[in-house]
Enzyme design. Sequence first.
Site, PDB file in Angstrom:
ATOM      1  N   SER A  35     -27.140  -3.449 -37.756  1.00  0.00           N
ATOM      2  CA  SER A  35     -27.690  -2.094 -37.803  1.00  0.00           C
ATOM      3  C   SER A  35     -27.058  -1.396 -39.005  1.00  0.00           C
ATOM      4  CB  SER A  35     -27.290  -1.371 -36.517  1.00  0.00           C
ATOM      5  OG  SER A  35     -27.550   0.006 -36.623  1.00  0.00           O
TER       6      SER A  35
ATOM      7  N   TYR B  45     -20.520   0.922 -30.176  1.00  0.00           N
ATOM      8  CA  TYR B  45     -21.731   0.322 -30.738  1.00  0.00           C
ATOM      9  C   TYR B  45     -21.478  -0.119 -32.181  1.00  0.00           C
ATOM     10  CZ  TYR B  45     -26.690  -0.079 -32.129  1.00  0.00           C
ATOM     11  OH  TYR B  45     -27.903  -0.527 -32.600  1.00  0.00           O
TER      12      TYR B  45
HETATM   13  N1  LIG Z   1     -33.905   1.213 -32.410  1.00  0.00           N
HETATM   14  C1  LIG Z   1     -33.073   1.449 -33.410  1.00  0.00           C
HETATM   15  O1  LIG Z   1     -32.970   2.547 -33.926  1.00  0.00           O
HETATM   16  C2  LIG Z   1     -32.237   0.320 -33.944  1.00  0.00           C
HETATM   17  C3  LIG Z   1     -31.598   0.500 -35.166  1.00  0.00           C
HETATM   18  C4  LIG Z   1     -30.792  -0.523 -35.641  1.00  0.00           C
HETATM   19  C5  LIG Z   1     -30.637  -1.676 -34.904  1.00  0.00           C
HETATM   20  N2  LIG Z   1     -31.262  -1.825 -33.705  1.00  0.00           N
HETATM   21  C6  LIG Z   1     -31.031  -3.032 -32.934  1.00  0.00           C
HETATM   22  O2  LIG Z   1     -32.262  -3.709 -32.765  1.00  0.00           O
HETATM   23  C7  LIG Z   1     -32.257  -4.427 -31.531  1.00  0.00           C
HETATM   24  C8  LIG Z   1     -33.483  -4.074 -30.715  1.00  0.00           C
HETATM   25  O3  LIG Z   1     -33.492  -2.685 -30.492  1.00  0.00           O
HETATM   26  P1  LIG Z   1     -34.728  -1.919 -29.816  1.00  0.00           P
HETATM   27  O4  LIG Z   1     -34.702  -0.552 -30.350  1.00  0.00           O
HETATM   28  O5  LIG Z   1     -35.940  -2.734 -29.930  1.00  0.00           O
HETATM   29  O6  LIG Z   1     -34.223  -1.875 -28.292  1.00  0.00           O
HETATM   30  P2  LIG Z   1     -35.092  -1.626 -26.966  1.00  0.00           P
HETATM   31  O7  LIG Z   1     -34.210  -0.903 -26.039  1.00  0.00           O
HETATM   32  O8  LIG Z   1     -36.415  -1.052 -27.301  1.00  0.00           O
HETATM   33  O9  LIG Z   1     -35.336  -3.106 -26.406  1.00  0.00           O
HETATM   34  C9  LIG Z   1     -34.252  -3.921 -26.083  1.00  0.00           C
HETATM   35  C10 LIG Z   1     -34.708  -5.010 -25.108  1.00  0.00           C
HETATM   36  O10 LIG Z   1     -33.542  -5.811 -24.821  1.00  0.00           O
HETATM   37  C11 LIG Z   1     -33.489  -6.070 -23.429  1.00  0.00           C
HETATM   38  N3  LIG Z   1     -32.120  -6.286 -22.969  1.00  0.00           N
HETATM   39  C12 LIG Z   1     -31.131  -5.366 -22.856  1.00  0.00           C
HETATM   40  N4  LIG Z   1     -30.029  -5.919 -22.323  1.00  0.00           N
HETATM   41  C13 LIG Z   1     -30.319  -7.213 -22.095  1.00  0.00           C
HETATM   42  C14 LIG Z   1     -29.589  -8.318 -21.529  1.00  0.00           C
HETATM   43  N5  LIG Z   1     -28.332  -8.153 -21.073  1.00  0.00           N
HETATM   44  N6  LIG Z   1     -30.204  -9.516 -21.448  1.00  0.00           N
HETATM   45  C15 LIG Z   1     -31.461  -9.680 -21.873  1.00  0.00           C
HETATM   46  N7  LIG Z   1     -32.202  -8.679 -22.403  1.00  0.00           N
HETATM   47  C16 LIG Z   1     -31.642  -7.474 -22.506  1.00  0.00           C
HETATM   48  C17 LIG Z   1     -34.098  -4.817 -22.803  1.00  0.00           C
HETATM   49  O11 LIG Z   1     -34.575  -5.089 -21.480  1.00  0.00           O
HETATM   50  C18 LIG Z   1     -35.217  -4.459 -23.780  1.00  0.00           C
HETATM   51  O12 LIG Z   1     -36.434  -5.091 -23.424  1.00  0.00           O
HETATM   52  C19 LIG Z   1     -30.933  -4.038 -30.850  1.00  0.00           C
HETATM   53  O13 LIG Z   1     -29.973  -5.049 -31.093  1.00  0.00           O
HETATM   54  C20 LIG Z   1     -30.551  -2.771 -31.533  1.00  0.00           C
HETATM   55  O14 LIG Z   1     -29.147  -2.561 -31.495  1.00  0.00           O
HETATM   56  C21 LIG Z   1     -32.076  -0.851 -33.216  1.00  0.00           C
END
Ligand SMILES: NC(=O)c1ccc[n+]([C@@H]2O[C@H](COP(=O)([O-])OP(=O)(O)OC[C@H]3O[C@@H](n4cnc5c(N)ncnc54)[C@H](O)[C@@H]3O)[C@@H](O)[C@H]2O)c1
Length: 328
Positions: free
Chosen positions: A203, A216
């Site tokens: 991230s 985080y």
């Molecule tokens: N959304 C943002 O702004 C952003 C920015 C930078 C990085 N990221 C990273 O991108 C990735 C995806 O983010 P997102 O925004 O799509 O998240 P999201 O919350 O929309 O989706 C995450 C998914 O992961 C699943 N999950 C959570 N814990 C779990 C576990 N223990 N086992 C299996 N599945 C699990 C959830 O059920 C969900 O379906 C993450 O690693 C996040 O840190 C997101």
Amino acid sequence: MSLNKPHLKVHNVQDVQKENVQNMAILETLQILSELLWFFIKLIYYWAECLYLKICPLPPVSVEGEIVLITGTGHGIGRELAKIYSSKGATVVGWDINKQTNEETIKEINESGGRPKAYSFQCDITDRESVLATAKEVRARVGDVTILINNAGIMPCHPLDQHTPNEIETIIKVNLLAHFWLIEAFLPSMKRNNHGHIVSMSSMAGMIGFPNLVPYCASKYAVRGYMEALHEELRLGNPNNKIELTSICPYMVDTGLCKRPKIKFERLMALLSPKDVAEQILKAQTTRQKEITLPGYLASLTLFGRMLPNNASLDLKDTFEAFVESDL
Ligand SMILES: NC(=O)c1ccc[n+]([C@@H]2O[C@H](COP(=O)([O-])OP(=O)(O)OC[C@H]3O[C@@H](n4cnc5c(N)ncnc54)[C@H](O)[C@@H]3O)[C@@H](O)[C@H]2O)c1
Ligand SMILES: *[C@@H]1O[C@H](CO)[C@@H](O)[C@H](O)[C@H]1NC(C)=O
Ligand SMILES: *[C@@H]1O[C@H](CO)[C@@H](O)[C@H](O)[C@H]1NC(C)=O
């Protein structure tokens, strides 16, 4: 007199040893200088090569026929990744802790025709035993995973003293430790076939520290660290290594993960769409990038910030204020 002789001899040996050490030091210095000279000659070549590749980029590799395992396919970026990889002809294996939302994603792919069938598995990736058992099932039902995308992540967001110990542990377990269990499960077959790709979600919070996100940020910095180290281990372990690694560092994405974003220049620095992010991840993977930021200019901006005096770098952060407010 006769007692002095052996003493004198020892002295001579020490002198000779000292001279040897000096000679070796001179030799080593010469060696370093000549290797540095050679390095600078190659550097010119590498720069030219980089420039050439900017103008005529290598075509992306095809993902057709690859088996891609994506964690967190029930929502957000993971769901978009599943759809886009499948549309390019890859067999998608989606893992999520949420059985229902995950099956929705996979069903949508199965029903959209003209694509390889996709598979959903329910798995809590923080549970190592469960990861290894589910991996076994995937191998039996689908085959050897050739692309692993460590995407699932969580982001509780509040001041450090309001994070519970349990919450801190879970953040590290999902965002960092789980990657190790998935790599344990899938890297061996990639090594056996000398073919594979591991993509991990870091991230911008893995490049810059943000308030409300102390654990985080720690987890996301760590992802970049282990990816770089693993890359070195693979590169030095096998001169012919064909296993690629890619780390992704996106700015805030509009998935609901960032609950209360606070952005000064809301229009110029708007949240990214999960679909665009998924497309950029596919592009980075298929063009074998080692690490990317999304948007790309943030890589240079971060590097620039690091070179400035500390107060200037803080000024720069305040100028482009963008962070997440407490979710409590
Ligand atoms: N959304 C943002 O702004 C952003 C920015 C930078 C990085 N990221 C990273 O991108 C990735 C995806 O983010 P997102 O925004 O799509 O998240 P999201 O919350 O929309 O989706 C995450 C998914 O992961 C699943 N999950 C959570 N814990 C779990 C576990 N223990 N086992 C299996 N599945 C699990 C959830 O059920 C969900 O379906 C993450 O690693 C996040 O840190 C997101
Ligand atoms: C999708 O198709 C595969 C292969 O036919 C099947 O095993 C799986 O159960 C289907 N999944 C869903 C959620 O429809
Ligand atoms: C940085 O800014 C702080 C607060 O304005 C100030 O107290 C400090 O002296 C500055 N540091 C340097 C190295 O200039």
